[in-house]
Design a protein around this motif. Structure first.
Motif, PDB file in Angstrom:
ATOM      1  N   ASP A 418       0.816  -1.329   0.051  1.00  0.00           N
ATOM      2  CA  ASP A 418       0.167  -0.181  -0.051  1.00  0.00           C
ATOM      3  C   ASP A 418       0.984   1.364  -0.031  1.00  0.00           C
ATOM      4  OD1 ASP A 418      -2.358  -1.458   0.018  1.00  0.00           O
ATOM      5  OD2 ASP A 418      -2.316  -1.515   2.307  1.00  0.00           O
ATOM      6  N   ASP A 419       1.954   1.269   0.331  1.00  0.00           N
ATOM      7  CA  ASP A 419       3.133   2.186   0.338  1.00  0.00           C
ATOM      8  C   ASP A 419       2.987   2.727  -1.063  1.00  0.00           C
ATOM      9  OD1 ASP A 419       3.225   2.111   3.075  1.00  0.00           O
ATOM     10  OD2 ASP A 419       5.247   0.878   3.096  1.00  0.00           O
ATOM     11  N   SER A 420       3.486   4.239  -1.149  1.00  0.00           N
ATOM     12  CA  SER A 420       3.475   4.883  -2.650  1.00  0.00           C
ATOM     13  C   SER A 420       4.822   4.342  -2.923  1.00  0.00           C
ATOM     14  CB  SER A 420       3.491   6.486  -2.332  1.00  0.00           C
ATOM     15  OG  SER A 420       4.638   6.584  -1.458  1.00  0.00           O
ATOM     16  N   PRO A 421       5.044   4.415  -4.573  1.00  0.00           N
ATOM     17  CA  PRO A 421       6.478   4.073  -4.976  1.00  0.00           C
ATOM     18  C   PRO A 421       7.604   5.138  -4.434  1.00  0.00           C
ATOM     19  CG  PRO A 421       4.607   4.412  -6.908  1.00  0.00           C
ATOM     20  CD  PRO A 421       3.864   4.823  -5.406  1.00  0.00           C
ATOM     21  N   GLY A 422       8.591   4.479  -4.591  1.00  0.00           N
ATOM     22  CA  GLY A 422       9.619   5.025  -3.872  1.00  0.00           C
ATOM     23  C   GLY A 422       9.841   5.125  -2.381  1.00  0.00           C
ATOM     24  N   THR A 423       8.857   4.445  -1.692  1.00  0.00           N
ATOM     25  CA  THR A 423       8.940   4.556  -0.282  1.00  0.00           C
ATOM     26  C   THR A 423      10.064   3.530   0.259  1.00  0.00           C
ATOM     27  OG1 THR A 423       6.599   5.103  -0.111  1.00  0.00           O
ATOM     28  CG2 THR A 423       7.687   4.143   1.968  1.00  0.00           C
ATOM     29  N   GLU A 424      10.384   2.835  -0.477  1.00  0.00           N
ATOM     30  CA  GLU A 424      11.004   1.748   0.087  1.00  0.00           C
ATOM     31  C   GLU A 424      12.462   2.206  -0.190  1.00  0.00           C
ATOM     32  OE1 GLU A 424      10.815  -2.983  -1.001  1.00  0.00           O
ATOM     33  OE2 GLU A 424      11.881  -1.933  -2.672  1.00  0.00           O
TER      34      GLU A 424
END
Length: 470
Positions: A418-424
């Motif tokens: 569910d996290d937005s792209p780039g969060t990782e």
């Protein structure tokens, strides 16, 4: 019909009407609630064995409640031919036709009395008249005739109540299962004068019970198969993945050797079904092969694909093939496999003599380089997912490393879907000050796991940390 008596005591008096009405109300309320549960279960139609088993249980419960309600109605209203019953209830009371019927066989006069429902249960025309006790076994299933004979004999001779079930073959060829309850009726001298019985068609009940039993057995078989498959997957992973779980220092590379540490982060949904891998192999020329990846596929199929991929990676690396060309060959192998799959892979080769990190990627997250308390994402060379494009070419990039540099290689899935792209990526880069203060690759890997270990991830993930010596 005389009042039915046990051989040793009179029958109990019927319950008060108000008590039966209260039971009927409770049964109808429970029937409505059970039907709502059944509708909710039916709405979930994923084809799974567990859902089918739950649906069968709901159907069985509804059948039983319907039968209970019908019996309570009959208990309240009295026999259809009871002169005390209200006029509008005579001939209509009791359960739906074909479910419950009654009979009495008078041993003194040879008279036989059947209710209308019993004719329908047995599929016998009323104009044919009722059957005697000697004739009744002719309808019974061959394997069950001895049982019915024993029940009737015990009742007539020993005064035992009848309580048993058997199958009949109706004249129309349909096989039905009946439950028979009855008692002897004694004359003033204590001798058996007649026998009465109530026969209930329980075919649907037994069918529902068989369905529940079959669904339960099927569910257990699937569970056993799943457990066996998970055990085999775990054993296969143990066989092909690196045996080390903490820190590892390559042994023949001198001062510029890599210190390695890796960790696997399981998914919350299924901790034992990992498809992501990490691998490190010291090559004959002193270089070190580093790979991380993720293949599609579940269970043994996914584990087998992973084993094949790792074996191919190691074999081609030992043969001296560079990472870019290696991924090209690996893509052809995956595309030609009998079990086609897609996969993201990062393949790299570290040369300690020049501290050069050569790498290629197939749709995989780029490594992160931490130096001097800051971090950056390496610019990825071109490369598509394995198995996506036949004959695809993969570029290769070279990076010169410095003593003390830290590389973090990882697979997707460190953060929640569910996290937005780039969060990782952003959370990994934010660890730069903390990683700068660590003293080993193992401490660095521990810091990454501490940052992401509590994530409710849908898929597993892994991370490998490489620290350059010197």
């Amino acid at each position: 019909m005389p009042s039915p008596l046990f051989a040793d005591r009179p029958a109990q008096q019927p319950p008060e009407p108000g008590t039966v009405d209260a039971l009927i109300t409770q049964t109808r309320r429970l029937r409505g609630e059970m039907d709502a549960v059944r509708r909710d279960t039916t709405a979930v139609d994923d084809g799974g064995t567990r859902v089918r088993w739950q649906r069968a249980l709901c159907d069985l419960a509804v059948h039983q409640l319907d039968d209970l309600g019908a019996h309570l109605d009959q208990l309240r209203d009295g026999p259809p031919d009871d002169p005390a019953a209200p006029e509008d209830l005579r001939g209509t009371a009791g359960p739906a036709p074909g479910r419950v019927g009654s009979a009495e066989w008078d041993l003194l006069t040879d008279e036989v009395s059947w209710s209308d429902e019993l004719y329908e249960i047995l599929g016998r025309a009323p104009e044919s008249g009722p059957m005697t006790l000697d004739e009744l076994p002719s309808l019974v299933f061959d394997d069950d005739r001895a049982l019915l004979t024993a029940l009737v004999t015990d009742c007539l001779i020993d005064g035992r109540p009848i309580d048993g079930e058997f199958r009949i073959v109706r004249p129309d060829g349909r096989v039905r299962t009946l439950h028979m309850r009855g008692e002897p009726v004694l004359d003033p001298d204590g001798c058996t004068a007649s026998m009465w019985a109530v026969l209930r068609d329980i075919s649907e009940l037994r069918r529902s019970e068989r369905t529940v039993r079959d669904r339960r057995d099927s569910l257990r078989r699937e569970q056993r198969i799943t457990q066996t498959e998970r055990r085999l997957v775990a054993e296969l992973q143990e066989a092909v993945l690196p045996s080390w779980r903490g820190a590892l220092r390559t042994s023949r590379s001198g001062p510029a050797a890599l210190e390695l540490a890796a960790r696997h982060l399981p998914s919350a949904a299924d901790p034992l079904s990992g498809r992501d891998w990490y691998d490190a192999l010291e090559l004959p020329d002193g270089d070190t092969l580093l790979t991380v990846g993720d293949l599609t596929g579940q269970g043994m199929a996914g584990a087998s694909s992973m084993a094949m991929t790792l074996g191919a990676l190691r074999g081609m690396a030992v043969a001296g093939i560079e990472p870019g060309a290696l991924l090209g060959h690996l893509n052809q192998l995956v595309d030609a496999s009998e079990q086609p799959a897609l996969g993201s892979v990062l393949c790299s080769r570290y040369r300690p003599a020049t501290r050069t990190f050569s790498w290629a990627q197939a749709g995989h997250p780029a490594p992160l380089l931490f130096r001097g308390g800051t971090g950056r994402v390496l610019t990825p060379p071109d490369g598509v997912l394995l198995g996506a494009v036949p004959g695809a070419a993969y570029e290769q990039a070279d990076v010169r490393l410095l003593p003390g540099d830290l590389l973090v290689l990882h697979t997707d899935g460190l953060t929640s879907a569910d996290d937005s792209p780039g969060t990782e990526r952003d959370r990994l880069l934010a660890l730069a000050p903390r990683l700068a203060g660590t003293r080993s690759a193992q401490e660095c890997a521990g810091a990454v796991v501490e940052e992401f270990g509590g994530t409710e991830r849908a898929d597993d993930a892994c991370v490998m940390v490489a620290r350059v010596g010197g």
